[in-house]
Design a protein around this motif. Sequence first.
Motif, PDB file in Angstrom:
ATOM      1  N   PHE A 116       0.794  -1.219   0.000  1.00 14.85           N
ATOM      2  CA  PHE A 116       0.000   0.000   0.000  1.00 14.85           C
ATOM      3  C   PHE A 116       0.835   1.282   0.000  1.00 14.85           C
ATOM      4  O   PHE A 116       0.636   2.156  -0.842  1.00 14.85           O
ATOM      5  N   PHE A 117       1.748   1.422   0.954  1.00 17.26           N
ATOM      6  CA  PHE A 117       2.527   2.656   1.054  1.00 17.26           C
ATOM      7  C   PHE A 117       3.307   2.986  -0.216  1.00 17.26           C
ATOM      8  O   PHE A 117       3.374   4.161  -0.589  1.00 17.26           O
ATOM      9  N   PRO A 118       3.903   2.006  -0.901  1.00 14.87           N
ATOM     10  CA  PRO A 118       4.608   2.366  -2.134  1.00 14.87           C
ATOM     11  C   PRO A 118       3.705   3.006  -3.193  1.00 14.87           C
ATOM     12  O   PRO A 118       4.181   3.751  -4.048  1.00 14.87           O
ATOM     13  N   VAL A 119       2.394   2.755  -3.107  1.00 15.43           N
ATOM     14  CA  VAL A 119       1.464   3.323  -4.087  1.00 15.43           C
ATOM     15  C   VAL A 119       1.166   4.785  -3.779  1.00 15.43           C
ATOM     16  O   VAL A 119       1.135   5.621  -4.681  1.00 15.43           O
ATOM     17  N   TYR A 120       0.965   5.125  -2.503  1.00 12.83           N
ATOM     18  CA  TYR A 120       0.515   6.487  -2.221  1.00 12.83           C
ATOM     19  C   TYR A 120       1.482   7.351  -1.418  1.00 12.83           C
ATOM     20  O   TYR A 120       1.171   8.496  -1.106  1.00 12.83           O
ATOM     21  N   LEU A 121       2.664   6.850  -1.118  1.00 11.30           N
ATOM     22  CA  LEU A 121       3.675   7.679  -0.452  1.00 11.30           C
ATOM     23  C   LEU A 121       4.890   7.844  -1.357  1.00 11.30           C
ATOM     24  O   LEU A 121       5.584   6.866  -1.655  1.00 11.30           O
ATOM     25  N   GLU A 122       5.137   9.072  -1.765  1.00 11.50           N
ATOM     26  CA  GLU A 122       6.287   9.357  -2.618  1.00 11.50           C
ATOM     27  C   GLU A 122       7.584   8.960  -1.922  1.00 11.50           C
ATOM     28  O   GLU A 122       7.786   9.259  -0.754  1.00 11.50           O
ATOM     29  N   GLY A 123       8.454   8.298  -2.652  1.00 10.41           N
ATOM     30  CA  GLY A 123       9.768   7.955  -2.134  1.00 10.41           C
ATOM     31  C   GLY A 123       9.789   6.796  -1.155  1.00 10.41           C
ATOM     32  O   GLY A 123      10.793   6.574  -0.486  1.00 10.41           O
ATOM     33  N   TYR A 124       8.695   6.056  -1.062  1.00 11.73           N
ATOM     34  CA  TYR A 124       8.643   4.989  -0.056  1.00 11.73           C
ATOM     35  C   TYR A 124       9.611   3.847  -0.371  1.00 11.73           C
ATOM     36  O   TYR A 124      10.215   3.289   0.544  1.00 11.73           O
ATOM     37  N   ASP A 125       9.784   3.513  -1.633  1.00  9.51           N
ATOM     38  CA  ASP A 125      10.711   2.430  -1.978  1.00  9.51           C
ATOM     39  C   ASP A 125      12.139   2.783  -1.575  1.00  9.51           C
ATOM     40  O   ASP A 125      12.871   1.934  -1.062  1.00  9.51           O
ATOM     41  N   GLU A 126      12.555   4.038  -1.770  1.00  7.92           N
ATOM     42  CA  GLU A 126      13.886   4.473  -1.351  1.00  7.92           C
ATOM     43  C   GLU A 126      13.986   4.479   0.174  1.00  7.92           C
ATOM     44  O   GLU A 126      15.006   4.113   0.744  1.00  7.92           O
ATOM     45  N   TYR A 127      12.926   4.938   0.822  1.00 10.57           N
ATOM     46  CA  TYR A 127      12.862   4.965   2.281  1.00 10.57           C
ATOM     47  C   TYR A 127      13.036   3.556   2.848  1.00 10.57           C
ATOM     48  O   TYR A 127      13.759   3.338   3.826  1.00 10.57           O
ATOM     49  N   LYS A 128      12.418   2.570   2.222  1.00 13.32           N
ATOM     50  CA  LYS A 128      12.542   1.175   2.672  1.00 13.32           C
ATOM     51  C   LYS A 128      13.980   0.684   2.608  1.00 13.32           C
ATOM     52  O   LYS A 128      14.393  -0.137   3.419  1.00 13.32           O
ATOM     53  N   LYS A 129      14.730   1.178   1.640  1.00 18.18           N
ATOM     54  CA  LYS A 129      16.122   0.746   1.499  1.00 18.18           C
ATOM     55  C   LYS A 129      17.006   1.335   2.600  1.00 18.18           C
ATOM     56  O   LYS A 129      18.007   0.741   2.975  1.00 18.18           O
ATOM     57  N   GLU A 130      16.626   2.495   3.123  1.00 19.36           N
ATOM     58  CA  GLU A 130      17.437   3.192   4.115  1.00 19.36           C
ATOM     59  C   GLU A 130      17.044   2.887   5.554  1.00 19.36           C
ATOM     60  O   GLU A 130      17.883   2.956   6.453  1.00 19.36           O
ATOM     61  N   VAL A 131      15.784   2.596   5.803  1.00 19.01           N
ATOM     62  CA  VAL A 131      15.272   2.468   7.175  1.00 19.01           C
ATOM     63  C   VAL A 131      14.729   1.054   7.401  1.00 19.01           C
ATOM     64  O   VAL A 131      13.919   0.585   6.618  1.00 19.01           O
ATOM     65  N   PRO A 132      15.169   0.403   8.485  1.00 18.43           N
ATOM     66  CA  PRO A 132      14.714  -0.982   8.716  1.00 18.43           C
ATOM     67  C   PRO A 132      13.257  -1.066   9.171  1.00 18.43           C
ATOM     68  O   PRO A 132      12.714  -0.142   9.769  1.00 18.43           O
ATOM     69  N   TYR A 133      12.655  -2.208   8.883  1.00 20.99           N
ATOM     70  CA  TYR A 133      11.282  -2.509   9.315  1.00 20.99           C
ATOM     71  C   TYR A 133      11.304  -2.811  10.801  1.00 20.99           C
ATOM     72  O   TYR A 133      12.071  -3.666  11.265  1.00 20.99           O
ATOM     73  N   LEU A 134      10.503  -2.115  11.575  1.00 16.65           N
ATOM     74  CA  LEU A 134      10.410  -2.288  13.018  1.00 16.65           C
ATOM     75  C   LEU A 134      11.754  -2.082  13.698  1.00 16.65           C
ATOM     76  O   LEU A 134      11.995  -2.448  14.785  1.00 16.65           O
TER      77      LEU A 134
END
Length: 169
Positions: free
Chosen positions: A151-169
């Motif tokens: 969901f977030f990759p669809v409606y949040l700009e830059g989310y895919d890049e953010y995922k690469k930089e910041v860990p889940y939980l």
Amino acid sequence: MMEFITGTVAFGLLMLFEYQKCRNVRQNRKSRNPWFLLGTVLLLIAFCMEALENEVAQGIRFAAGVIILAVGLVFYGAVLGIAVGKQGYTKDLTGTTVSQTGLYRCMRHPGVWSFLLCAVGYGMIFPEGMGLALCFTFLNLIYTWFQDRFFFPVYLEGYDEYKKEVPYL
């Protein structure tokens, strides 16, 4: 059993909210999306139904439960940015660009931890409700995984890049 079903339906409504939000973005339209509010209310009802059926803990266990629940709620307020007047996981009021400040600089979905604290506090106050609270925590984890992945990759700009930089939980 009815509490579990109610809570599960609540998480289904939260997923419907995310789906509707993505659909609105893809179709470039704005429409009412009441599913988050309805899901949240239904989840609170499920917790209340469980609480009404169970005995309240006494003494230290009750006090510790209240403290843990309160810490979870305060932490959730911090996650949403209520304490500092920010928007939460988005950095602007349009809600389209992911925030990389505060807790969101350290981890994605910090709200999972606050939900866990609230669930453990609730389970200490209502010991027979601990299983249900932890089950809802697991459903919340699944919900955030879907948010993160689909969901977030669809409606949040830059989310895919953010995922690469910041860990889940």
